[in-house]
Design an enzyme around this catalytic site. Structure first.
Site, short mmCIF file in Angstrom:
data_model
loop_
_atom_site.label_atom_id
_atom_site.label_comp_id
_atom_site.label_asym_id
_atom_site.label_seq_id
_atom_site.Cartn_x
_atom_site.Cartn_y
_atom_site.Cartn_z
CE LYS A 57 10.14 2.49 6.98
NZ LYS A 57 9.02 3.08 7.48
CB SER A 73 10.82 8.72 10.22
OG SER A 73 9.44 8.20 11.47
CG ASP A 74 7.55 2.06 11.16
OD1 ASP A 74 7.66 1.90 9.51
OD2 ASP A 74 7.43 1.12 12.02
CD GLN A 75 2.20 7.09 13.87
OE1 GLN A 75 1.81 6.68 13.01
NE2 GLN A 75 2.66 8.28 14.72
#
Length: 197
Positions: A57, A73-75
């Site tokens: 991203k 960011s990624d979760q």
């Protein structure tokens, strides 16, 4: 308050939760959708998926703005090695919460900061272990009707009514579970020359 940041700061995200968290740092920033495919690669663990997507991203937006500092960011919610992403609808949210009830789920939240012009690219990871109560179907249904958390990994907003579904949260970065681990964000921004506070 003056911040000696010379470069444009961009949050590569469409998440209103991440936008609100980053605003806590009182830095001027723009929000740009990264437009990346969030599908998991074959054999990829939930942690590996979160790391890869956060960097992907940030890099996707940094290619369009090479002189900017870009945060990605990624979760990914991890239930015994199985990745649980955003449910997207009521039926999938019910399914996720049924799977998680009575279990501990690890939420992997990866953060990447990229500045293409200076060749800076760093990724860090925060984990939050979340213990779900042994929810009955009525509780799940009432919660989902009240909060509709279909855009949240794991179908529960801990910053809202979702806290009522939980027995405990364990993390060394309290904002990680909401979607942007600010302790790590500050550390990475300092590494690229942004002074905080």
């Amino acid at each position: 308050m003056r911040h000696p940041i010379q470069r444009k700061l961009i949050l590569a995200s469409t998440s209103p939760y991440r936008r609100d968290l980053l605003a806590r740092l009182r830095l001027p920033f723009e929000v740009i959708a990264p437009e990346v495919d969030e599908s998991a690669d074959k054999g990829e663990t939930p942690e590996q998926l979160a790391r890869r997507l956060s960097l992907q991203k940030a890099r996707a937006v940094a290619q369009r703005f090479p002189d900017a500092i870009v945060i990605g960011s990624d979760q990914v919610a991890d239930l015994n090695g199985k990745a649980l992403g955003k449910p997207g609808n009521h039926e999938r949210a019910v399914e996720q919460l049924r799977l998680m009830r009575g279990h501990t789920v690890v939420f992997h939240t990866a953060i990447s900061v990229v500045c293409q012009q200076t060749a800076y690219a760093q990724t860090d990871m925060a984990q939050a272990s979340v213990v779900f109560r042994d929810l009955d179907d009525g509780e799940i249904e009432r919660y989902l009707r009240a909060e509709t958390p279909y855009d949240c990994a794991g179908s529960a907003k801990s910053e809202g009514l979702g806290i009522s579904l939980l027995d405990a949260i364990h993390s060394d970065d309290p904002s990680a579970l909401v979607g942007l681990p600010l302790i790590r964000v500050v550390r990475l921004l300092r590494g690229v020359g942004v002074e905080l506070p």
